[in-house]
Design a protein around this motif. Structure first.
Motif, PDB file in Angstrom:
ATOM      1  N   TYR A  36       0.834  -1.209   0.000  1.00 28.36           N
ATOM      2  CA  TYR A  36       0.000   0.000   0.000  1.00 28.36           C
ATOM      3  C   TYR A  36       0.867   1.256   0.000  1.00 28.36           C
ATOM      4  CZ  TYR A  36      -3.275   3.559   1.648  1.00 28.36           C
ATOM      5  OH  TYR A  36      -4.022   4.703   1.790  1.00 28.36           O
TER       6      TYR A  36
ATOM      7  N   VAL B  75       2.684   1.863  -3.384  1.00 30.22           N
ATOM      8  CA  VAL B  75       1.788   2.415  -4.402  1.00 30.22           C
ATOM      9  C   VAL B  75       1.454   3.872  -4.077  1.00 30.22           C
ATOM     10  CG1 VAL B  75      -0.530   2.263  -5.393  1.00 30.22           C
ATOM     11  CG2 VAL B  75       0.828   0.195  -5.075  1.00 30.22           C
ATOM     12  N   MET B  76       1.169   4.162  -2.809  1.00 30.96           N
ATOM     13  CA  MET B  76       0.793   5.518  -2.407  1.00 30.96           C
ATOM     14  C   MET B  76       1.893   6.523  -2.728  1.00 30.96           C
ATOM     15  SD  MET B  76      -0.163   6.929   1.402  1.00 30.96           S
ATOM     16  CE  MET B  76       1.544   6.731   1.956  1.00 30.96           C
TER      17      MET B  76
ATOM     18  N   SER C 158       4.319   6.211  -4.853  1.00 30.66           N
ATOM     19  CA  SER C 158       4.494   6.296  -6.302  1.00 30.66           C
ATOM     20  C   SER C 158       3.474   7.253  -6.904  1.00 30.66           C
ATOM     21  CB  SER C 158       4.349   4.903  -6.930  1.00 30.66           C
ATOM     22  OG  SER C 158       5.379   4.037  -6.482  1.00 30.66           O
ATOM     23  N   GLN C 159       2.258   7.219  -6.407  1.00 26.01           N
ATOM     24  CA  GLN C 159       1.196   8.055  -6.951  1.00 26.01           C
ATOM     25  C   GLN C 159       1.328   9.521  -6.540  1.00 26.01           C
ATOM     26  OE1 GLN C 159      -2.293   5.978  -5.520  1.00 26.01           O
ATOM     27  NE2 GLN C 159      -2.378   4.645  -7.331  1.00 26.01           N
ATOM     28  N   MET C 160       1.896   9.786  -5.366  1.00 24.12           N
ATOM     29  CA  MET C 160       1.962  11.155  -4.860  1.00 24.12           C
ATOM     30  C   MET C 160       3.293  11.839  -5.168  1.00 24.12           C
ATOM     31  SD  MET C 160       2.489  10.276  -0.787  1.00 24.12           S
ATOM     32  CE  MET C 160       2.464  11.953  -0.178  1.00 24.12           C
TER      33      MET C 160
ATOM     34  N   ASP D  28       4.751  13.356  -7.699  1.00 27.13           N
ATOM     35  CA  ASP D  28       4.850  14.640  -8.401  1.00 27.13           C
ATOM     36  C   ASP D  28       4.633  15.839  -7.491  1.00 27.13           C
ATOM     37  OD1 ASP D  28       5.471  13.460 -10.780  1.00 27.13           O
ATOM     38  OD2 ASP D  28       3.437  13.521 -11.586  1.00 27.13           O
TER      39      ASP D  28
ATOM     40  N   TYR E  59       4.976  15.793  -4.107  1.00 26.59           N
ATOM     41  CA  TYR E  59       5.512  15.495  -2.781  1.00 26.59           C
ATOM     42  C   TYR E  59       6.317  16.661  -2.197  1.00 26.59           C
ATOM     43  CZ  TYR E  59       7.975  12.895   0.879  1.00 26.59           C
ATOM     44  OH  TYR E  59       8.492  12.466   2.081  1.00 26.59           O
TER      45      TYR E  59
ATOM     46  N   ALA F 130       9.885   3.332  -4.242  1.00 25.97           N
ATOM     47  CA  ALA F 130       8.971   3.965  -5.188  1.00 25.97           C
ATOM     48  C   ALA F 130       9.776   4.533  -6.355  1.00 25.97           C
ATOM     49  CB  ALA F 130       8.160   5.063  -4.497  1.00 25.97           C
TER      50      ALA F 130
ATOM     51  N   THR G  53      -3.807  18.413  -4.036  1.00 22.11           N
ATOM     52  CA  THR G  53      -3.117  17.278  -4.645  1.00 22.11           C
ATOM     53  C   THR G  53      -4.088  16.377  -5.405  1.00 22.11           C
ATOM     54  OG1 THR G  53      -3.332  15.594  -2.906  1.00 22.11           O
ATOM     55  CG2 THR G  53      -1.645  17.281  -2.580  1.00 22.11           C
ATOM     56  N   ARG G  54      -3.490  15.490  -6.184  1.00 18.54           N
ATOM     57  CA  ARG G  54      -4.265  14.456  -6.875  1.00 18.54           C
ATOM     58  C   ARG G  54      -4.238  13.146  -6.098  1.00 18.54           C
ATOM     59  NH1 ARG G  54      -1.589  14.724 -12.740  1.00 18.54           N
ATOM     60  NH2 ARG G  54       0.255  14.963 -11.411  1.00 18.54           N
ATOM     61  N   SER G  55      -3.672  13.196  -4.885  1.00 15.06           N
ATOM     62  CA  SER G  55      -3.581  11.993  -4.042  1.00 15.06           C
ATOM     63  C   SER G  55      -4.135  12.295  -2.647  1.00 15.06           C
ATOM     64  CB  SER G  55      -2.122  11.539  -3.947  1.00 15.06           C
ATOM     65  OG  SER G  55      -1.564  11.315  -5.210  1.00 15.06           O
TER      66      SER G  55
END
Length: 239
Positions: free
Chosen positions: A15, A18-19, A21-23, A25, A27, A87, A188-190
């Motif tokens: 988890y 993945v988290m 990796s997604q956030m 940009d 961070y 990540a 954010t997008r996350s």
């Protein structure tokens, strides 16, 4: 998913991977916003506490976008610094920041802090910034750090913690549990990552237990320094 709802350590590890990796940009920008621009000064204190010689061989675990890794290269100008993170998008951003004219003095490696891909007794210092809450097994993480340290090597880890002063503790709880998730949703997008952030702190061990865990895995001369009114802790220990 709530920070306390993982069925197994492996589920948490996947988890978190993945988290982050997604956030990746956003961070760095969110770190500056949420810390009111103070997080880089905390990272500099962390690097100072690593007490590096100019020729030190250093491992930065959970290096993220490379802020601590970059500072370590300045403190060990004749040494070797490796930034490790699981990540890949974080490491891609780190690569954009780091001066690879310094190669082979600096490198980035994708890997898991609890399964370090290095032999025993490889490093003079191991650092990490804001990684402990995200570890699936904190004692295992500390044990791996100790394994790869040379005798008399130093670990230096920084993590968010809850302040102990009653009034400020209430203010911090309001900010971290209410405002941080709101900013995550807006900026954010996350957004789930910034709900996980306060939940992970609420479930994380207190500072005294972190110190005890370091001692239990074999570190000596363990100490804890608090910054920012007790909301950030730097833990150090010797092998």
């Amino acid at each position: 998913m709530k920070a306390n709802s993982f069925a197994t350590p492996e589920e948490k590890r996947q988890y978190v991977q993945v988290m982050f990796s997604q956030m990746a940009d956003g961070y760095d920008r969110m770190n500056r916003i949420l810390s009111a621009g103070r997080d880089m000064s905390w990272r500099r204190v962390l690097v100072e506490r690593a007490n590096l010689s100019s020729g030190a061989r250093v491992l930065d675990v959970a290096a993220g976008t490379g802020d601590v890794t970059r500072l370590l290269t300045d403190r060990a100008p004749e040494g070797k610094v490796i930034g490790l993170d699981f990540a890949r998008p974080m490491l891609a951003l780190a690569a954009e920041k780091l001066d690879f004219a310094l190669a082979p003095r600096i490198s980035l490696v994708q890997g898991d802090g609890q399964r370090l891909p290095f032999p025993d007794d490889s490093f003079d210092a191991v650092t990490s910034a804001f990684a402990l809450r995200n570890a699936a097994d904190v004692p295992a993480l500390f044990a791996e750090m100790r394994r790869v340290l040379r005798p008399c090597g130093r670990v230096a880890c920084m993590e968010i913690c809850k302040p102990t002063a009653p009034v400020f503790r209430s203010v911090f709880a309001l900010y971290f549990n209410r405002i941080v998730p709101l900013l995550g949703r807006i900026l954010t997008r996350s957004p789930e990552a910034y709900t996980y952030l306060p939940e992970s702190l609420n479930r994380f061990m207190p500072s005294a237990q972190v110190v005890q865990t370091l001692q239990e895995v074999g570190f000596r001369w363990v100490g804890c320094q608090k910054l920012m009114l007790g909301t950030v802790a730097i833990y150090v220990g010797l092998k």
